[in-house]
Scaffold this motif. Structure first.
Motif, PDB file in Angstrom:
ATOM      1  N   ASN A  94       0.866  -1.070  -0.147  1.00 49.81           N
ATOM      2  CA  ASN A  94       0.216  -0.108  -0.195  1.00 49.81           C
ATOM      3  C   ASN A  94       0.652   1.159  -0.038  1.00 49.81           C
ATOM      4  O   ASN A  94       0.153   2.179  -0.064  1.00 49.81           O
ATOM      5  CB  ASN A  94      -0.917   0.042   1.155  1.00 49.81           C
ATOM      6  CG  ASN A  94      -0.405  -0.103   2.519  1.00 49.81           C
ATOM      7  OD1 ASN A  94       0.936  -0.225   2.736  1.00 49.81           O
ATOM      8  ND2 ASN A  94      -1.074   0.128   3.636  1.00 49.81           N
ATOM      9  N   ALA A  95       2.036   1.047  -0.230  1.00 47.83           N
ATOM     10  CA  ALA A  95       3.072   2.292  -0.313  1.00 47.83           C
ATOM     11  C   ALA A  95       2.934   2.809  -1.559  1.00 47.83           C
ATOM     12  O   ALA A  95       3.517   3.938  -1.907  1.00 47.83           O
ATOM     13  CB  ALA A  95       4.402   1.866   0.291  1.00 47.83           C
ATOM     14  N   GLN A  96       2.520   1.966  -2.633  1.00 47.59           N
ATOM     15  CA  GLN A  96       2.539   2.238  -3.841  1.00 47.59           C
ATOM     16  C   GLN A  96       1.389   3.282  -4.273  1.00 47.59           C
ATOM     17  O   GLN A  96       0.297   3.181  -3.537  1.00 47.59           O
ATOM     18  CB  GLN A  96       2.569   0.935  -4.919  1.00 47.59           C
ATOM     19  CG  GLN A  96       2.609   1.443  -6.247  1.00 47.59           C
ATOM     20  CD  GLN A  96       2.390   0.132  -7.023  1.00 47.59           C
ATOM     21  OE1 GLN A  96       1.261  -0.459  -7.551  1.00 47.59           O
ATOM     22  NE2 GLN A  96       3.586  -0.539  -7.620  1.00 47.59           N
ATOM     23  N   MET A  97       1.673   4.129  -5.410  1.00 46.00           N
ATOM     24  CA  MET A  97       0.429   5.041  -5.944  1.00 46.00           C
ATOM     25  C   MET A  97      -0.477   3.918  -6.825  1.00 46.00           C
ATOM     26  O   MET A  97       0.083   2.834  -6.892  1.00 46.00           O
ATOM     27  CB  MET A  97       1.090   5.887  -6.824  1.00 46.00           C
ATOM     28  CG  MET A  97       2.132   6.955  -6.266  1.00 46.00           C
ATOM     29  SD  MET A  97       0.943   8.171  -5.020  1.00 46.00           S
ATOM     30  CE  MET A  97       0.687   9.442  -6.202  1.00 46.00           C
ATOM     31  N   PRO A  98      -1.895   4.425  -6.936  1.00 42.48           N
ATOM     32  CA  PRO A  98      -2.360   5.651  -6.344  1.00 42.48           C
ATOM     33  C   PRO A  98      -3.185   5.566  -5.165  1.00 42.48           C
ATOM     34  O   PRO A  98      -3.110   4.485  -4.732  1.00 42.48           O
ATOM     35  CB  PRO A  98      -3.173   5.784  -7.746  1.00 42.48           C
ATOM     36  CG  PRO A  98      -3.794   4.658  -8.025  1.00 42.48           C
ATOM     37  CD  PRO A  98      -2.739   3.507  -7.636  1.00 42.48           C
ATOM     38  N   THR A  99      -3.968   6.616  -5.033  1.00 43.00           N
ATOM     39  CA  THR A  99      -4.672   6.549  -3.644  1.00 43.00           C
ATOM     40  C   THR A  99      -6.095   7.151  -3.781  1.00 43.00           C
ATOM     41  O   THR A  99      -6.847   6.850  -2.913  1.00 43.00           O
ATOM     42  CB  THR A  99      -4.230   7.355  -2.793  1.00 43.00           C
ATOM     43  OG1 THR A  99      -4.130   8.743  -2.964  1.00 43.00           O
ATOM     44  CG2 THR A  99      -2.641   7.055  -2.266  1.00 43.00           C
ATOM     45  N   GLY A 100      -6.255   7.567  -4.803  1.00 41.73           N
ATOM     46  CA  GLY A 100      -7.879   8.044  -5.338  1.00 41.73           C
ATOM     47  C   GLY A 100      -8.105   9.365  -4.863  1.00 41.73           C
ATOM     48  O   GLY A 100      -9.281   9.848  -4.742  1.00 41.73           O
ATOM     49  N   THR A 101      -7.065  10.129  -4.571  1.00 40.46           N
ATOM     50  CA  THR A 101      -7.054  11.567  -4.180  1.00 40.46           C
ATOM     51  C   THR A 101      -5.906  12.415  -5.012  1.00 40.46           C
ATOM     52  O   THR A 101      -5.058  11.613  -5.727  1.00 40.46           O
ATOM     53  CB  THR A 101      -6.677  11.907  -2.888  1.00 40.46           C
ATOM     54  OG1 THR A 101      -5.572  11.254  -2.382  1.00 40.46           O
ATOM     55  CG2 THR A 101      -7.613  11.263  -1.899  1.00 40.46           C
ATOM     56  N   ARG A 102      -6.367  13.666  -5.049  1.00 38.09           N
ATOM     57  CA  ARG A 102      -5.380  14.392  -6.155  1.00 38.09           C
ATOM     58  C   ARG A 102      -3.965  14.280  -5.699  1.00 38.09           C
ATOM     59  O   ARG A 102      -3.114  14.364  -6.338  1.00 38.09           O
ATOM     60  CB  ARG A 102      -5.992  15.677  -6.410  1.00 38.09           C
ATOM     61  CG  ARG A 102      -5.293  16.384  -7.588  1.00 38.09           C
ATOM     62  CD  ARG A 102      -6.045  17.868  -7.945  1.00 38.09           C
ATOM     63  NE  ARG A 102      -5.490  17.995  -9.210  1.00 38.09           N
ATOM     64  CZ  ARG A 102      -5.034  19.484  -9.433  1.00 38.09           C
ATOM     65  NH1 ARG A 102      -5.506  20.278  -8.712  1.00 38.09           N
ATOM     66  NH2 ARG A 102      -4.861  19.821 -10.787  1.00 38.09           N
ATOM     67  N   THR A 103      -3.780  14.619  -4.340  1.00 34.42           N
ATOM     68  CA  THR A 103      -2.346  14.462  -3.663  1.00 34.42           C
ATOM     69  C   THR A 103      -2.078  13.329  -2.869  1.00 34.42           C
ATOM     70  O   THR A 103      -3.173  12.946  -2.491  1.00 34.42           O
ATOM     71  CB  THR A 103      -1.955  15.728  -3.130  1.00 34.42           C
ATOM     72  OG1 THR A 103      -2.773  15.997  -1.898  1.00 34.42           O
ATOM     73  CG2 THR A 103      -1.938  16.924  -4.145  1.00 34.42           C
ATOM     74  N   SER A 104      -0.838  12.920  -2.633  1.00 34.13           N
ATOM     75  CA  SER A 104      -0.728  11.815  -2.001  1.00 34.13           C
ATOM     76  C   SER A 104       0.513  11.810  -0.958  1.00 34.13           C
ATOM     77  O   SER A 104       1.233  12.395  -1.535  1.00 34.13           O
ATOM     78  CB  SER A 104      -0.846  10.599  -2.839  1.00 34.13           C
ATOM     79  OG  SER A 104      -0.240   9.348  -2.134  1.00 34.13           O
ATOM     80  N   ASN A 105       0.434  11.175   0.077  1.00 34.51           N
ATOM     81  CA  ASN A 105       1.399  11.045   0.987  1.00 34.51           C
ATOM     82  C   ASN A 105       2.138   9.692   0.857  1.00 34.51           C
ATOM     83  O   ASN A 105       2.960   9.030   1.684  1.00 34.51           O
ATOM     84  CB  ASN A 105       1.342  11.432   2.417  1.00 34.51           C
ATOM     85  CG  ASN A 105       0.341  10.509   3.017  1.00 34.51           C
ATOM     86  OD1 ASN A 105      -0.243   9.375   2.381  1.00 34.51           O
ATOM     87  ND2 ASN A 105       0.318  10.192   4.269  1.00 34.51           N
ATOM     88  N   ARG A 106       1.860   9.031  -0.240  1.00 36.53           N
ATOM     89  CA  ARG A 106       2.601   7.655  -0.615  1.00 36.53           C
ATOM     90  C   ARG A 106       3.848   7.878  -1.179  1.00 36.53           C
ATOM     91  O   ARG A 106       4.238   7.218  -2.059  1.00 36.53           O
ATOM     92  CB  ARG A 106       1.726   6.705  -1.440  1.00 36.53           C
ATOM     93  CG  ARG A 106       0.438   6.419  -0.665  1.00 36.53           C
ATOM     94  CD  ARG A 106      -0.463   5.435  -1.293  1.00 36.53           C
ATOM     95  NE  ARG A 106      -1.499   4.988  -0.743  1.00 36.53           N
ATOM     96  CZ  ARG A 106      -2.326   4.005  -1.012  1.00 36.53           C
ATOM     97  NH1 ARG A 106      -1.960   3.130  -2.167  1.00 36.53           N
ATOM     98  NH2 ARG A 106      -3.436   3.467  -0.462  1.00 36.53           N
ATOM     99  N   GLN A 204       4.628  14.903   0.184  1.00 34.08           N
ATOM    100  CA  GLN A 204       3.459  14.401  -0.808  1.00 34.08           C
ATOM    101  C   GLN A 204       3.733  14.328  -2.429  1.00 34.08           C
ATOM    102  O   GLN A 204       4.755  14.812  -2.856  1.00 34.08           O
ATOM    103  CB  GLN A 204       2.363  15.623  -0.925  1.00 34.08           C
ATOM    104  CG  GLN A 204       1.559  15.822   0.321  1.00 34.08           C
ATOM    105  CD  GLN A 204       0.141  16.549   0.397  1.00 34.08           C
ATOM    106  OE1 GLN A 204       0.231  17.679  -0.518  1.00 34.08           O
ATOM    107  NE2 GLN A 204      -0.749  16.507   1.019  1.00 34.08           N
ATOM    108  N   ALA A 205       2.766  13.851  -3.082  1.00 32.15           N
ATOM    109  CA  ALA A 205       3.168  13.364  -4.582  1.00 32.15           C
ATOM    110  C   ALA A 205       1.980  13.469  -5.267  1.00 32.15           C
ATOM    111  O   ALA A 205       0.817  13.198  -4.828  1.00 32.15           O
ATOM    112  CB  ALA A 205       4.040  12.189  -4.564  1.00 32.15           C
ATOM    113  N   PHE A 206       2.080  13.434  -6.482  1.00 34.09           N
ATOM    114  CA  PHE A 206       0.853  13.420  -7.440  1.00 34.09           C
ATOM    115  C   PHE A 206       1.471  12.471  -8.666  1.00 34.09           C
ATOM    116  O   PHE A 206       2.559  12.623  -9.033  1.00 34.09           O
ATOM    117  CB  PHE A 206       0.123  14.525  -7.817  1.00 34.09           C
ATOM    118  CG  PHE A 206       0.714  15.257  -8.946  1.00 34.09           C
ATOM    119  CD1 PHE A 206       0.408  15.134 -10.087  1.00 34.09           C
ATOM    120  CD2 PHE A 206       1.663  16.222  -8.508  1.00 34.09           C
ATOM    121  CE1 PHE A 206       1.039  16.147 -11.072  1.00 34.09           C
ATOM    122  CE2 PHE A 206       2.054  17.145  -9.517  1.00 34.09           C
ATOM    123  CZ  PHE A 206       1.829  17.182 -10.815  1.00 34.09           C
TER     124      PHE A 206
END
Length: 535
Positions: A94-106, A204-206
């Motif tokens: 679950n450290a991999q993208m994506p997350t379903g939000t525009r920005t992510s802390n993954r 954060q990342a996108f």
């Protein structure tokens, strides 16, 4: 391995060599920070993410690995690396993208007490690719994307952006061919306009994924960011196996006009060279032919034959990567991987090399470039490499070789006996699998570029006696003349000023290069903050 104390030059175009310390925000703290993100791989191939962390320093190095999506304060792993040690960290799925939000802390954040090498392996053992994670002092604020080709509607070109700092404004400009594109941003379907902006906080990342061509995308930010690019799964039209591709981009200030490309020493498909212009009217001369890119941020894709080293000459700085189409033979399917090329002149003095414990039985080569008169003095753990055929590169004073290496090679030091600079890559390929790594030397283990009088005259100098600025990103240098401190700052397009300690003792830190917007000011006698302002 002894630390190198190197001689210093002047601002007249000579290279400046210096003993460098890279530090965090507090004076005297010498931590190194590395950030990355594991972009989304194809469903069914989205687990098995690893970091390989390597140290060849003479003293133990403490390392903390943070996975902010699990815990922002407590490290996921605490490590101590002895000299010459490599460790492998397996990350949760679950450290991999994506997350379903525009920005992510993954994102993944690695903090070390001294220089280390960090390699990221996405999606072992299939659909994999690999790259070296850059330390934050090596990041920039401006990027142009060069992405592999040959993806289909069932897969997607990928761009990932990571912010190590708070309040980072990122502006994305799509290639001119796309007024809008259909894409997924962190897993959410969206229609993206040609220009859009996003604010990222620290950690954060996108991620953008699209079936459209993303090469030529321009990404600019107000603070340094990491940018990755690739394809989540691709298949070339020449019968190679589908495979994932991912690499970390170099920022525009590190682009050049001369590169050396190479085709791996196997028969079969030619390797691709991907070149994206940064300015209009860019001429590319390669293998006896000239290609013109009339517009900025457009791409040319060239091919190189197997077992060759050839010079690429470009009239203006350009972004250059390669896609290895690795077939074991004409009759055996290979796979693809993607990596950036070092621009000339060669700069890396010391590299920490490892061959990861993945893809057992594969063909594995170190690709090494060095000046012609230095081919007999390339050392791997102080033993000269031998038994290889060095190939002179026409139009240069450089030769290249393919040096076979064994599986699961632990941490080793690659350097030149007489201090000549090198460029080093690792190529690994087998049936339906491949990865490529562009090794990067730590900043203090590089020849620094010379300074021209034009660069010196391009900025005004403002002195603030008795003041010392703090910054989110600094380089701490041991220098003596103030002019050398200035020259070092001017060699970086994004250096905004320096702090200089007038009465420093010999071999103490007395020059600090500031690379981001300053975030504080102290009144300290004997220090002077010098601000460089474009005139």
């Amino acid at each position: 391995m002894e630390e190198d104390v190197m001689g210093m030059g002047t601002a007249g175009g000579l290279a400046i060599l210096i003993y460098m310390f890279i530090a965090g925000t507090v004076y005297g703290v010498q931590e190194r920070v590395y950030v990355t993100v594991f972009t989304q791989n194809m469903v069914g191939h989205s687990t098995n993410m690893h970091l390989y962390i390597i140290s060849t320093r003479t003293q133990p190095v403490t390392v903390q690995v943070f996975v902010p999506c699990l815990d922002t304060a407590v490290p996921f792993k605490n490590l101590t690396l002895d000299p010459g040690q490599r460790t492998k960290v397996t990350l949760p799925a679950n450290a991999q993208m994506p997350t379903g939000t525009r920005t992510s802390n993954r994102i993944i954040r690695v903090v070390a007490s001294n220089d280390i090498t960090v390699l990221a392996l996405n999606a072992a053992a299939w659909n994999l690719d690999m790259y070296q994670v850059k330390e934050t002092s090596q990041l920039g604020k401006k990027y142009v994307v060069v992405a592999p080709e040959s993806y289909s509607a069932q897969s997607a070109a990928t761009v990932g952006v990571v912010s190590p700092f708070p309040n980072t404004e990122v502006k994305v400009t799509l290639p001119d061919m796309h007024p809008t594109i259909s894409a997924e941003v962190n897993g959410l379907p969206q229609t993206l306009s040609r220009e859009f902006s996003i604010i990222l906080q620290e950690n954060q990342a996108f991620q953008i994924q699209s079936a459209n061509e993303l090469s030529g995308t321009y990404i600019a930010s107000n603070k340094p960011i990491a940018v990755l690019t690739g394809v989540n799964r691709t298949k070339t039209p020449e019968g190679l196996c589908a495979g994932g591709q991912i690499t970390q981009l170099l920022s525009l200030d590190k682009m050049g006009t001369k590169y050396i490309a190479f085709g791996l020493p196997i028969s079969g498909t030619k390797d691709y060279i991907n070149i994206v212009s940064t300015q209009p009217d860019t001429d590319i001369t390669f293998d006896g032919s000239t290609t013109m890119l009339s517009n900025a941020r457009t791409i040319a894709r060239l091919r190189i034959e197997r077992n060759q080293f050839k010079l690429i000459e470009i009239s203006k700085p350009a972004v250059v990567s390669m896609t290895t189409a690795s077939g074991i033979s004409k009759a055996t399917q290979g796979a693809v991987s993607n990596y950036m090329l070092h621009s000339l002149p060669l700069r890396g003095l010391i590299y920490t090399i490892t061959v990861p414990d993945v893809m057992s039985g594969a063909h594995k080569y170190l690709v090494i470039l060095v000046e012609n008169d230095g081919v007999n003095d390339v050392l791997l753990d102080d033993v000269a490499i031998s038994g290889v055929a060095w190939v002179p590169v026409t139009g240069t004073n450089i030769s290249g070789c393919f040096y076979p290496v064994t599986e699961n090679t632990e941490a080793k030091v690659l350097r030149h006996r007489r201090g000549k600079p090198l460029a080093v890559y690792l190529q690994c390929f087998m049936y339906c699998n491949a990865y490529s790594i562009t090794f990067e030397a730590n900043e203090r283990d590089k020849v620094q570029p010379g300074i021209t009088q034009t660069q010196v005259c391009s900025r005004d100098l403002r002195a603030n006696p008795g003041k010392r600025k703090t910054s989110q990103r600094m380089k701490l240098l041991t220098v003596s003349p103030l002019q050398v401190c200035f020259s070092f700052c001017l060699s970086y397009a994004e250096c905004e000023g320096v702090n200089y300690l007038l009465n420093a003792l010999p071999m103490t830190i007395n020059c600090e290069l500031l690379f981001t917007e300053t975030d504080g000011q102290e009144d300290i006698a004997d220090w002077t903050y010098y601000q460089f302002v474009p005139n």
